[in-house]
Design a protein around this motif. Structure first.
Motif, PDB file in Angstrom:
ATOM      1  N   LEU A  13       0.841  -1.206   0.000  1.00  0.00           N
ATOM      2  CA  LEU A  13       0.000   0.000   0.000  1.00  0.00           C
ATOM      3  C   LEU A  13       0.865   1.240   0.000  1.00  0.00           C
ATOM      4  O   LEU A  13       1.792   1.373   0.783  1.00  0.00           O
ATOM      5  N   GLY A  14       0.562   2.233  -0.905  1.00  0.00           N
ATOM      6  CA  GLY A  14       1.308   3.455  -0.967  1.00  0.00           C
ATOM      7  C   GLY A  14       0.819   4.472   0.035  1.00  0.00           C
ATOM      8  O   GLY A  14      -0.212   4.316   0.684  1.00  0.00           O
ATOM      9  N   ALA A  15       1.555   5.571   0.167  1.00  0.00           N
ATOM     10  CA  ALA A  15       1.234   6.618   1.135  1.00  0.00           C
ATOM     11  C   ALA A  15      -0.103   7.264   0.817  1.00  0.00           C
ATOM     12  O   ALA A  15      -0.896   7.585   1.712  1.00  0.00           O
ATOM     13  N   ALA A  16      -0.409   7.481  -0.482  1.00  0.00           N
ATOM     14  CA  ALA A  16      -1.665   8.133  -0.870  1.00  0.00           C
ATOM     15  C   ALA A  16      -2.860   7.280  -0.497  1.00  0.00           C
ATOM     16  O   ALA A  16      -3.888   7.773   0.000  1.00  0.00           O
ATOM     17  N   ALA A  17      -2.732   5.978  -0.718  1.00  0.00           N
ATOM     18  CA  ALA A  17      -3.852   5.083  -0.388  1.00  0.00           C
ATOM     19  C   ALA A  17      -4.094   5.033   1.101  1.00  0.00           C
ATOM     20  O   ALA A  17      -5.242   4.977   1.580  1.00  0.00           O
ATOM     21  N   LEU A  18      -2.955   5.049   1.870  1.00  0.00           N
ATOM     22  CA  LEU A  18      -3.088   5.054   3.339  1.00  0.00           C
ATOM     23  C   LEU A  18      -3.813   6.313   3.820  1.00  0.00           C
ATOM     24  O   LEU A  18      -4.665   6.271   4.698  1.00  0.00           O
ATOM     25  N   SER A  19      -3.464   7.412   3.239  1.00  0.00           N
ATOM     26  CA  SER A  19      -4.095   8.680   3.627  1.00  0.00           C
ATOM     27  C   SER A  19      -5.587   8.663   3.308  1.00  0.00           C
ATOM     28  O   SER A  19      -6.423   9.119   4.104  1.00  0.00           O
ATOM     29  N   GLN A  20      -5.935   8.148   2.126  1.00  0.00           N
ATOM     30  CA  GLN A  20      -7.355   8.089   1.739  1.00  0.00           C
ATOM     31  C   GLN A  20      -8.130   7.158   2.669  1.00  0.00           C
ATOM     32  O   GLN A  20      -9.244   7.452   3.086  1.00  0.00           O
ATOM     33  N   ALA A  21      -7.522   6.029   3.011  1.00  0.00           N
ATOM     34  CA  ALA A  21      -8.189   5.082   3.911  1.00  0.00           C
ATOM     35  C   ALA A  21      -8.402   5.699   5.288  1.00  0.00           C
ATOM     36  O   ALA A  21      -9.446   5.504   5.925  1.00  0.00           O
ATOM     37  N   HIS A  22      -7.362   6.451   5.721  1.00  0.00           N
ATOM     38  CA  HIS A  22      -7.469   7.101   7.027  1.00  0.00           C
ATOM     39  C   HIS A  22      -8.592   8.124   7.012  1.00  0.00           C
ATOM     40  O   HIS A  22      -9.371   8.247   7.978  1.00  0.00           O
ATOM     41  N   GLN A  23      -8.724   8.886   5.945  1.00  0.00           N
ATOM     42  CA  GLN A  23      -9.790   9.884   5.836  1.00  0.00           C
ATOM     43  C   GLN A  23     -11.172   9.223   5.836  1.00  0.00           C
ATOM     44  O   GLN A  23     -12.106   9.710   6.478  1.00  0.00           O
ATOM     45  N   GLN A  24     -11.290   8.105   5.096  1.00  0.00           N
ATOM     46  CA  GLN A  24     -12.578   7.407   5.071  1.00  0.00           C
ATOM     47  C   GLN A  24     -12.956   6.880   6.452  1.00  0.00           C
ATOM     48  O   GLN A  24     -14.108   6.972   6.880  1.00  0.00           O
ATOM     49  N   LEU A  25     -11.936   6.323   7.148  1.00  0.00           N
ATOM     50  CA  LEU A  25     -12.193   5.801   8.492  1.00  0.00           C
ATOM     51  C   LEU A  25     -12.596   6.929   9.443  1.00  0.00           C
ATOM     52  O   LEU A  25     -13.522   6.778  10.253  1.00  0.00           O
TER      53      LEU A  25
END
Length: 384
Positions: A13-25
């Motif tokens: 998982l890349g940094a951008a995907a992690l950030s998006q997942a964190h925002q969704q959570l």
């Protein structure tokens, strides 16, 4: 949330995907917190509503008089249920309840939202209403009479029929300025329960008032007894003093009543007494008081009435008794007449001790009655 956890578990998982997942959570957590706050607010609101209704029910059950119960319905119910308009219609056959309330000094003018009808047909509940509340949008054709005392008409209404022992005693009329407050699709269990409690409490206090009334009523003629007349006189003197109007007192005595008993018997004498009381009452207003003072003597209190107006009422009474024979249950008919003495209390003279004023008013009317007897009976005399 499962798809977010799957994403977090992926090694590449890349940094951008992690950030998006964190925002969704974070967004889902925020929505959950808002929902929880809404649920808690709704639970607190429901608790407050239930508490208000419990307090209302306790006030209803604790009401010891008709006045106290009506005040609770019109004040506490309106505030506890956030009602914009509220009225109550009771079925009162032959004005029996209103007559009792009047004799117990209950002023109906204080409660314009309290209405009376003679029977179930006059109540005029919508055809679809049987023993269930009727909810829906306000219709002038269907609901105008239920909200007649209300200057501003509601947009939605709930008509709650009040039953006791399967007998319709009235209708509680609830109204809101919001069109969606009372919808025809709403469940009515809560409103039905409230109607049942109100109907039960109404029956209890009305029966209590009837028992009180019996203690203040002459059992033969069904008019006030002497104790009640004396009590009412003090109340009327106080009210006349506050509102600055005159009151008048009539003292009435059936002429030669002993001869009726001697010639026709005591049962016939009772017939004459009852009919005399009925004819007197027919000439009076609901606000006036008629009482049997003892034997063949009656006293009438006329509110907001001067001496001359009282004389006109007295003359109508005299004529109604003298002009029509009395039918006797045991033996044919007889004729009778009545003598009447009148005294009045003007607003300017209504000062000082009420007991002394009442005694003087009675004494003056009694003296005028004596003059009527001395002048030949079957006449009206005014106090000098």
């Amino acid at each position: 949330m499962d798809h977010i956890m799957d994403t977090l578990a992926t090694p590449a998982l890349g940094a951008a995907a992690l950030s998006q997942a964190h925002q969704q959570l974070s967004e889902e957590n925020r929505l959950l917190r808002e929902q929880m706050r809404d649920f808690l607010k709704q639970a607190n609101d429901n608790q407050r509503i239930m508490s208000r209704h419990q307090n209302f029910n306790l006030e209803l059950i604790g009401s010891s008089s008709f006045r106290e119960l009506i005040e609770t319905i019109f004040s506490t119910l309106a505030s506890s249920s956030d009602l914009d308009v509220l009225s109550l219609t009771l079925i009162d056959h032959q004005n029996n309840l209103r007559s009792i309330l009047h004799d117990l000094s209950f002023d109906l003018k204080e409660f314009p939202q309290l209405m009376f009808v003679a029977n179930e047909a006059d109540l005029g509940l919508p055809a679809q209403t049987s023993n269930k509340p009727s909810l829906g949008l306000y219709s002038a054709a269907l609901h105008a009479k239920f909200f007649a005392p209300c200057q501003k008409k509601p947009l939605s209404v709930a008509l709650v029929p009040l039953f006791r022992q399967k007998r319709l005693i009235g209708c509680l009329n609830l109204g809101s300025f919001h069109a969606t407050r009372f919808s025809a699709s709403m469940a009515t269990d809560f409103i039905e329960q409230m109607g049942f409690i109100i109907a039960t409490c109404l029956e209890n206090v009305i029966n209590h008032e009837r028992l009180t009334y019996i203690g203040l009523t002459d059992p033969l003629t069904n008019v006030s007894n002497r104790r009640n007349v004396e009590r009412r006189m003090l109340e009327e003197i106080a009210r006349a003093r506050r509102q600055q109007y005159s009151i008048a007192c009539m003292y009435l005595d059936i002429d030669f009543f002993k001869q009726v008993n001697d010639q026709y018997g005591h049962q016939s004498g009772d017939d004459v007494l009852k009919e005399v009381a009925s004819r007197i009452k027919a000439e009076l207003r609901l606000s006036d008081t008629l009482g049997r003072f003892g034997g063949e003597e009656f006293v009438v209190l006329l509110v907001n009435t001067d001496l001359q107006a009282a004389a006109q009422v007295a003359e109508r009474i005299r004529l109604s008794i003298a002009s029509t024979p009395f039918f006797l249950s045991m033996s044919g008919v007889c004729n009778s007449t009545i003598s009447i003495g009148i005294a009045a209390l003007s607003a300017s003279d209504n000062q000082g001790d009420a007991d002394a004023i009442a005694a003087e008013l009675l004494w003056k009317s009694d003296r005028a009655l004596y003059d009527a007897k001395e002048q030949g009976r079957n006449r009206v005399c005014l106090a000098k």
